[in-house]
Design a protein around this motif. Structure first.
Motif, PDB file in Angstrom:
ATOM      1  N   TYR A 128       0.874  -1.181   0.000  1.00 24.05           N
ATOM      2  CA  TYR A 128       0.000   0.000   0.000  1.00 24.05           C
ATOM      3  C   TYR A 128       0.905   1.222   0.000  1.00 24.05           C
ATOM      4  N   TYR A 129       0.467   2.292  -0.666  1.00 26.08           N
ATOM      5  CA  TYR A 129       1.209   3.551  -0.620  1.00 26.08           C
ATOM      6  C   TYR A 129       0.319   4.622   0.016  1.00 26.08           C
ATOM      7  N   ILE A 130       0.935   5.463   0.825  1.00 31.30           N
ATOM      8  CA  ILE A 130       0.243   6.634   1.378  1.00 31.30           C
ATOM      9  C   ILE A 130       1.041   7.855   0.939  1.00 31.30           C
ATOM     10  N   ILE A 131       0.366   8.781   0.271  1.00 34.03           N
ATOM     11  CA  ILE A 131       1.073   9.927  -0.312  1.00 34.03           C
ATOM     12  C   ILE A 131       0.326  11.217   0.062  1.00 34.03           C
ATOM     13  N   THR A 132       1.058  12.191   0.610  1.00 34.10           N
ATOM     14  CA  THR A 132       0.412  13.465   0.947  1.00 34.10           C
ATOM     15  C   THR A 132       1.080  14.597   0.187  1.00 34.10           C
ATOM     16  N   ALA A 133       0.275  15.623  -0.141  1.00 33.13           N
ATOM     17  CA  ALA A 133       0.808  16.757  -0.897  1.00 33.13           C
ATOM     18  C   ALA A 133      -0.065  17.988  -0.713  1.00 33.13           C
ATOM     19  N   ALA A 134       0.524  19.142  -0.959  1.00 34.71           N
ATOM     20  CA  ALA A 134      -0.237  20.393  -0.919  1.00 34.71           C
ATOM     21  C   ALA A 134      -1.149  20.490  -2.150  1.00 34.71           C
ATOM     22  N   ASP A 135      -0.700  19.930  -3.225  1.00 32.94           N
ATOM     23  CA  ASP A 135      -1.455  19.962  -4.477  1.00 32.94           C
ATOM     24  C   ASP A 135      -2.800  19.268  -4.306  1.00 32.94           C
ATOM     25  N   LYS A 136      -3.823  19.868  -4.896  1.00 31.22           N
ATOM     26  CA  LYS A 136      -5.164  19.283  -4.768  1.00 31.22           C
ATOM     27  C   LYS A 136      -5.432  18.232  -5.839  1.00 31.22           C
ATOM     28  N   ASP A 137      -4.587  18.221  -6.849  1.00 29.33           N
ATOM     29  CA  ASP A 137      -4.844  17.355  -8.006  1.00 29.33           C
ATOM     30  C   ASP A 137      -4.112  16.012  -7.854  1.00 29.33           C
ATOM     31  N   LYS A 138      -4.910  14.969  -7.697  1.00 27.59           N
ATOM     32  CA  LYS A 138      -4.381  13.618  -7.523  1.00 27.59           C
ATOM     33  C   LYS A 138      -3.466  13.198  -8.685  1.00 27.59           C
ATOM     34  N   GLU A 139      -3.821  13.671  -9.877  1.00 26.47           N
ATOM     35  CA  GLU A 139      -3.060  13.285 -11.076  1.00 26.47           C
ATOM     36  C   GLU A 139      -1.577  13.657 -10.963  1.00 26.47           C
ATOM     37  N   THR A 140      -1.300  14.781 -10.287  1.00 27.25           N
ATOM     38  CA  THR A 140       0.089  15.241 -10.210  1.00 27.25           C
ATOM     39  C   THR A 140       0.925  14.349  -9.278  1.00 27.25           C
ATOM     40  N   LEU A 141       0.264  13.478  -8.534  1.00 26.97           N
ATOM     41  CA  LEU A 141       1.003  12.581  -7.633  1.00 26.97           C
ATOM     42  C   LEU A 141       1.386  11.271  -8.318  1.00 26.97           C
ATOM     43  N   GLN A 142       0.993  11.150  -9.581  1.00 31.95           N
ATOM     44  CA  GLN A 142       1.284   9.891 -10.287  1.00 31.95           C
ATOM     45  C   GLN A 142       2.784   9.653 -10.436  1.00 31.95           C
ATOM     46  N   VAL A 143       3.559  10.727 -10.506  1.00 30.67           N
ATOM     47  CA  VAL A 143       5.019  10.575 -10.609  1.00 30.67           C
ATOM     48  C   VAL A 143       5.518   9.819  -9.370  1.00 30.67           C
ATOM     49  N   THR A 144       4.994  10.204  -8.209  1.00 35.93           N
ATOM     50  CA  THR A 144       5.406   9.567  -6.951  1.00 35.93           C
ATOM     51  C   THR A 144       4.924   8.115  -6.905  1.00 35.93           C
TER      52      THR A 144
END
Ligand code: FMN
Length: 225
Positions: A162-178
């Motif tokens: 499982y991955y847990i990823i947090t970010a300031a960005d509201k757009d989930k798509e931008t976390l795809q790199v991570t």
């Protein structure tokens, strides 16, 4: 006549070039499909009591990803599983070094905590990897830990992830790199299964995740282990 021969030759070369490009593209597609298939290959036997290892990597203890880890842990404990959370920032984890290349004991790097953590990854049934997004990538603590699995990554076999990823960005798509960074690790180890991803988006301040529905999502995902 001279010009039309030139024209025909140019056309033939263009066709050959395009068809080569397509072949390369198809080979790439097949390769990435194989990787995805590899990640989802094995149907796991359901176990009542799984050994769940959570790697929380943010330097901000009690921060957004760390709180989501705790929620996941609560859910997994309520479902009857054994849970251990390791807060990577409290551990001593050296960078992978030149000496590590040829040393399969994991000892060349000196006396740090990486080997013990890798041992726990080898023993776990389920591995949760949590990171804040830093410059649209995982944080250094997590990446350093992944690099340090080098000596034994082949033994991190048949795990659920499982991955847990947090970010300031509201757009989930931008976390795809991570997400793809985590997937790169899974592509290198034997028989992994990616089970779920928690996206804690739109959170900058420490703890601002607390009021968001994703807290419950993390609990339920943990419960579903
Ligand atoms: C060094 C640094 C880099 C960051 N880079 C990004 C970024 O690229 N994109 C983004 O959306 N948020 C970025 N953030 C914001 C964090 O991802 C956000 O605050 C997140 O909630 C931190 O999670 P944590 O509380 O678990 O540490 C960055 C924060 C820091 C400190």
């Amino acid at each position: 006549m001279k010009y039309s021969l030139k024209f025909i030759t140019a056309m033939l070369l263009t066709i050959v070039f395009i068809s080569c490009g397509n072949k390369q593209q198809n080979a790439g597609d097949v390769q990435s499909e194989q990787k995805i298939e590899k990640r989802h290959k094995t149907e796991r036997k359901e176990k009542d009591n799984k050994n769940v290892l959570i790697l929380s990597s943010s330097p901000r203890k009690g921060g957004n990803s760390d709180l989501l880890c705790d929620q996941f842990a609560k859910g997994a404990i309520d479902a009857g599983h054994q849970v251990e959370k390791i807060y990577l920032n409290d551990m001593k984890i050296n960078f992978f070094t030149n000496d590590d290349y040829n040393d399969m004991t994991g000892l060349a790097n000196g006396d740090d905590d990486a080997n013990e953590i890798v041992g726990k990854m080898v023993s776990a049934d389920v591995i949760v990897m949590a990171t804040p997004v830093y410059f649209y990538a995982m944080c250094g603590q997590m990446k350093t830990m992944i690099d340090r699995t080098y000596e034994r990554y082949n033994e991190i076999s048949s795990k659920e992830f499982y991955y847990i990823i947090t970010a300031a960005d509201k757009d989930k798509e931008t976390l795809q790199v991570t997400v793809e960074e985590f997937r790169g690790f899974l592509d290198c180890i034997p028989d992994p299964v990616e089970r779920g991803i928690i996206y804690g988006t739109g959170v900058w301040e420490k703890g601002s995740i607390k009021d968001l529905p994703v807290m419950n999502e993390a609990y339920e995902m943990g419960k579903g282990v």
